[in-house]
Design a protein around this motif. Sequence first.
Motif, PDB file in Angstrom:
ATOM      1  N   PRO A   1      -3.283  56.698  93.047  1.00 26.87           N
ATOM      2  CA  PRO A   1      -2.410  56.695  94.266  1.00 26.87           C
ATOM      3  C   PRO A   1      -1.702  57.984  94.751  1.00 26.87           C
ATOM      4  O   PRO A   1      -1.590  58.645  95.754  1.00 26.87           O
ATOM      5  CB  PRO A   1      -1.349  55.607  94.344  1.00 26.87           C
ATOM      6  N   HIS A   2      -1.444  58.710  93.720  1.00 27.10           N
ATOM      7  CA  HIS A   2      -0.498  59.923  93.919  1.00 27.10           C
ATOM      8  C   HIS A   2      -1.514  61.153  93.334  1.00 27.10           C
ATOM      9  O   HIS A   2      -1.509  61.221  91.885  1.00 27.10           O
ATOM     10  CB  HIS A   2       0.971  59.776  93.101  1.00 27.10           C
ATOM     11  N   GLU A   3      -1.457  62.194  94.099  1.00 27.25           N
ATOM     12  CA  GLU A   3      -2.259  63.444  93.854  1.00 27.25           C
ATOM     13  C   GLU A   3      -1.506  64.464  92.784  1.00 27.25           C
ATOM     14  O   GLU A   3      -2.076  64.954  91.913  1.00 27.25           O
ATOM     15  CB  GLU A   3      -2.571  64.435  94.953  1.00 27.25           C
ATOM     16  N   ASP A   4      -0.150  64.317  92.980  1.00 27.16           N
ATOM     17  CA  ASP A   4       0.490  65.246  92.194  1.00 27.16           C
ATOM     18  C   ASP A   4       0.631  64.773  90.661  1.00 27.16           C
ATOM     19  O   ASP A   4       0.993  65.608  89.739  1.00 27.16           O
ATOM     20  CB  ASP A   4       2.119  65.474  92.755  1.00 27.16           C
ATOM     21  N   MET A   5       0.754  63.420  90.530  1.00 30.63           N
ATOM     22  CA  MET A   5       0.809  62.850  89.185  1.00 30.63           C
ATOM     23  C   MET A   5      -0.361  61.663  89.133  1.00 30.63           C
ATOM     24  O   MET A   5       0.043  60.584  89.258  1.00 30.63           O
ATOM     25  CB  MET A   5       2.082  62.448  88.603  1.00 30.63           C
ATOM     26  N   PRO A   6      -1.669  62.096  89.151  1.00 31.36           N
ATOM     27  CA  PRO A   6      -2.661  60.927  89.269  1.00 31.36           C
ATOM     28  C   PRO A   6      -2.452  59.868  87.948  1.00 31.36           C
ATOM     29  O   PRO A   6      -2.609  60.512  86.693  1.00 31.36           O
ATOM     30  CB  PRO A   6      -3.888  61.731  89.354  1.00 31.36           C
ATOM     31  N   GLN A   7      -2.508  58.616  88.370  1.00 30.74           N
ATOM     32  CA  GLN A   7      -2.163  57.769  87.273  1.00 30.74           C
ATOM     33  C   GLN A   7      -2.727  56.273  87.342  1.00 30.74           C
ATOM     34  O   GLN A   7      -2.688  55.713  88.699  1.00 30.74           O
ATOM     35  CB  GLN A   7      -0.855  57.416  86.868  1.00 30.74           C
ATOM     36  N   VAL A   8      -3.559  55.732  86.719  1.00 36.15           N
ATOM     37  CA  VAL A   8      -4.206  54.242  86.547  1.00 36.15           C
ATOM     38  C   VAL A   8      -3.914  53.686  85.223  1.00 36.15           C
ATOM     39  O   VAL A   8      -3.292  54.524  84.357  1.00 36.15           O
ATOM     40  CB  VAL A   8      -5.459  54.324  87.339  1.00 36.15           C
ATOM     41  N   ALA A   9      -4.151  52.412  85.286  1.00 29.05           N
ATOM     42  CA  ALA A   9      -3.821  51.595  84.068  1.00 29.05           C
ATOM     43  C   ALA A   9      -4.893  51.810  82.931  1.00 29.05           C
ATOM     44  O   ALA A   9      -6.122  52.204  83.406  1.00 29.05           O
ATOM     45  CB  ALA A   9      -3.543  50.229  84.256  1.00 29.05           C
ATOM     46  N   THR A  10      -4.752  51.992  81.934  1.00 26.80           N
ATOM     47  CA  THR A  10      -5.523  52.037  80.850  1.00 26.80           C
ATOM     48  C   THR A  10      -6.512  50.713  80.709  1.00 26.80           C
ATOM     49  O   THR A  10      -5.902  49.495  80.875  1.00 26.80           O
ATOM     50  CB  THR A  10      -5.191  52.429  79.390  1.00 26.80           C
TER      51      THR A  10
END
Length: 205
Positions: A106-115
Amino acid sequence: MTLTVSIDTLQTALKAVLGERIQQLDMALGELTLTVAAKDYLQVAHSLRDHPDLAFEQLLDLCGMDYSGYKDGAESRFTHSPRFAVVSHLMSLTHNWRLRVRVFAPHEDMPQVATITPVWNSASWFEREAFDLYGILFEDHTDLRRILTDYGFIGHPFRKDFPTSGHVEMRYDAEQKRVIYQPVTIEPREITPRIVREDNYGGLH
């Protein structure tokens, strides 16, 4: 079961099992691509593996994607289209079919998804690679370290804004008797290929 029947059966099963958690379901070149939201990603992964109508026992591959500057822009192709995405390739031995799964961070500055390592443990090193090369973070990953670049590496080399020559170079310093880093000394240049035009080139007339 023919390929067309198999894909139609898989498409029907995905819609029945996942319902509104499907953001997009695209078919191209004989393959299905399922796009899901980051908030549903882990839950969908469990369903894809555990539901008997889907039974994706194996994760074959996982990689990061940087959609910046993609053709006419990712916005024109995808409903939910931030810059970074994670793409996985799954296989069901039970049903003999494959699926591509895409989730956008969702966020370009800190891209994160679940493992998804708890679902398919083969994801662990793939997620480390996506972190190393694209800077994508995987929430709750137990060992998220660089895996291909050096420990002192700066940046993420598969991002489209990363310079081809990099930021630093490494060399052995004889005086210090150790490996050191220094700014890149390679001059960027554009090489124009030489074109050979001969009437009888290669014995052709």
